[in-house]
Write a protein that holds these residues in place. Structure first.
Motif, short mmCIF file in Angstrom:
data_model
loop_
_atom_site.label_atom_id
_atom_site.label_comp_id
_atom_site.label_asym_id
_atom_site.label_seq_id
_atom_site.Cartn_x
_atom_site.Cartn_y
_atom_site.Cartn_z
N THR A 1 0.83 -1.20 0.00
CA THR A 1 0.00 0.00 0.00
C THR A 1 0.87 1.25 0.00
OG1 THR A 1 -1.75 1.16 1.22
CG2 THR A 1 -0.11 0.00 2.52
N ASP A 2 0.22 2.40 -0.22
CA ASP A 2 0.88 3.70 -0.09
C ASP A 2 0.29 4.49 1.06
OD1 ASP A 2 -1.58 4.16 -1.16
OD2 ASP A 2 -0.90 5.35 -2.86
N GLN A 3 -0.40 3.81 1.96
CA GLN A 3 -1.06 4.45 3.10
C GLN A 3 -0.36 4.04 4.39
OE1 GLN A 3 -5.32 3.51 2.76
NE2 GLN A 3 -4.94 3.09 0.58
N ASP A 4 -0.51 4.86 5.40
CA ASP A 4 0.10 4.57 6.70
C ASP A 4 -0.50 3.31 7.32
OD1 ASP A 4 1.90 6.77 6.93
OD2 ASP A 4 0.19 8.07 7.29
N VAL A 5 0.36 2.55 7.98
CA VAL A 5 -0.08 1.35 8.68
C VAL A 5 -0.36 1.74 10.13
CG1 VAL A 5 0.52 -0.99 9.36
CG2 VAL A 5 1.30 -0.10 7.16
N VAL B 1 7.87 -2.56 6.07
CA VAL B 1 8.99 -2.09 5.24
C VAL B 1 8.55 -0.82 4.51
CG1 VAL B 1 10.54 -2.66 3.34
CG2 VAL B 1 9.82 -4.44 4.94
N TYR B 2 9.38 0.22 4.62
CA TYR B 2 9.08 1.50 3.96
C TYR B 2 10.01 1.68 2.76
CZ TYR B 2 6.30 2.80 8.05
OH TYR B 2 5.35 2.84 9.04
N TRP B 3 9.42 2.01 1.62
CA TRP B 3 10.18 2.38 0.43
C TRP B 3 9.87 3.83 0.12
CZ3 TRP B 3 9.15 -2.54 -3.01
CH2 TRP B 3 10.02 -3.55 -2.61
N GLU B 4 10.93 4.63 0.01
CA GLU B 4 10.74 6.08 -0.12
C GLU B 4 10.07 6.47 -1.43
OE1 GLU B 4 13.43 10.18 0.07
OE2 GLU B 4 14.37 8.20 0.22
N LYS C 1 6.82 6.68 1.26
CA LYS C 1 6.95 7.24 2.61
C LYS C 1 8.31 6.87 3.17
CE LYS C 1 1.99 6.98 3.61
NZ LYS C 1 1.79 8.43 3.53
N LEU C 2 8.92 7.84 3.84
CA LEU C 2 10.21 7.61 4.49
C LEU C 2 9.98 7.68 5.98
CD1 LEU C 2 13.22 7.17 4.15
CD2 LEU C 2 13.53 9.63 4.15
N SER C 3 10.06 6.53 6.64
CA SER C 3 9.78 6.47 8.07
C SER C 3 10.65 5.40 8.70
CB SER C 3 8.29 6.17 8.31
OG SER C 3 8.01 6.10 9.69
#
Length: 397
Positions: A282-286, A310-313, A300-302
């Motif tokens: 997804t491209d939404q916050d978990v 796993v976050y991909w910027e 997202k960079l977190s």
């Protein structure tokens, strides 16, 4: 004095150009007929031979302009005018008992000297007692890079203590400061059994002796596996993106991965309330991640707080992501799947050449050297140009 671009110092050799032009200009003089010359006595006429240095001051001025230009282009730095930057020695330790026991002497000596020791975890906790492992022991390469970035905000010399295994090779590189020392060890005593997946239609999915992901009805005889599979039943994935282009890209990559390894993944594009998903892209916050689900969040960079998020910027489109343009997205999704189910728990250690390639030192920025020096040289250069032009016009030279 040091020079950032020392090759430009060869430009000082161009000082011969104004010298040659100066003498050539004098040699091109013309004889003008003048009536009064007939009244001069021949005995008073003198024959001049050799080189005559006319306008010597102007010649020196032009040579100085050329030399000063070469000096400015070489970007001089007066190292004696700047104070040396204090560099702190920092120790980053993987929160594993075998690592702490192996480097106990080094860590205790560092603490005795007052040097900082941190755990490699999401919080990058400082410790004064390495024997007491922290409660938070999640270790992955995202956490490792985050810890390195946290302690590298100020000039520092980092000593890194980690286990040497193939887990380190799950990323193309890890950025470290220029002053960096790596301490690695191989845990030869621990030989855990490998997990595997039991999927309908494809049989068993596991990593074979050659460290390749395969699907087969029978487990490989060259590897010791656990008695029960890490996952049984069909893998269920949710692909939920606001960007339709990104959603189509991820769907294609996931289907390609499923077809190649006969995974038979059930893919939903709309969340079903009663369905428990093994994989969410997804491209939404978990908001409330579950421990058994693998989350891949793009755009997202977190800092990952749990290892299964796993976050991909970058956004996963051909225009924004290199991994999509080069066709590596299915392969990288497969690596995430392997890591999530820990299908390679005890891989072979990396060689020294692989470690040198993995850890990439970043050049530390120089302290801002006296810009007044370069600005001063530039003002002198402009002033010399003006003076040279004034003298040349005045003397017609």
């Amino acid at each position: 004095m040091e020079f950032i671009q020392p090759l430009f110092l060869w430009g000082i050799g161009a000082v011969v150009i104004p010298v040659v032009i100066h003498f050539w200009h004098q040699k091109r003089g013309k004889t003008l007929a003048w009536a009064a010359t007939r009244w001069l006595q021949e005995k008073n006429q003198q024959q001049q031979r050799g080189i005559k240095l006319d306008n010597l001051l102007l010649l020196l001025l032009r040579c100085l302009v050329v030399m000063l230009l070469a000096l400015i282009l070489s970007q001089p730095i007066l190292t004696g005018l700047t104070k040396p930057v204090a560099v702190a020695k920092i120790h980053l330790v993987q929160p594993e008992k075998v690592v702490v026991d192996n480097y106990r002497f080094e860590l205790e000596e560092a603490i005795r000297k007052g040097e900082a020791v941190y755990w490699i975890n999401a919080a990058t906790e400082a410790t004064g007692h390495p024997a007491q492992l922290p409660d938070q022991r999640t270790f992955n390469l995202d956490v490792l890079q985050s810890s390195i970035n946290t302690v590298s905000e100020k000039p520092s010399e980092i000593h890194l203590y980690v286990l040497n295994n193939q887990q380190l090779a799950n990323v193309p590189f890890i950025r470290v400061p220029a002053q960096f020392t790596l301490h690695t060890m191989v845990d030869s005593a621990s030989r855990p059994l490998r997990p595997y997946l039991k999927l309908p239609g494809s049989g068993n999915v596991f990593v074979n002796v050659s460290n390749q992901l395969v699907s087969s009805s029978a487990l490989s005889k060259g590897v010791r596996f656990q008695d029960f599979p890490a996952h049984s039943g069909r893998l269920k994935a949710l692909v939920d993106f606001h960007d339709k282009t990104e959603q189509q890209t991820v769907l294609a990559a996931l289907k390609a991965l499923s077809d190649v390894y006969a995974l038979g993944i059930q893919i939903d594009v709309k969340k079903e309330q009663k369905t428990g998903y093994d994989w969410v892209l997804t491209d939404q916050d978990v908001v409330a991640p579950t421990s058994k689900t693998l989350y891949v969040v793009s755009g997202k960079l977190s800092l990952p707080r749990v290892p299964n998020v796993v976050y991909w910027e970058e956004k996963l489109t051909p225009q924004t992501a290199e991994r999509v343009r080069t066709g590596q997205l299915p392969e990288q999704l497969g690596e995430l799947l392997i890591r999530h189910f820990n299908l390679k728990p005890n891989p072979f250690p990396l060689s020294q050449a692989q470690l040198n390639t993995l850890f990439v030192p970043t050049g530390e920025r120089r302290e801002n050297q006296p810009e007044n020096l370069r600005n001063g040289l530039l003002l002198v250069f402009v002033g010399l140009i003006g003076l040279e032009r004034w003298m040349a016009l005045r003397q017609n030279a």
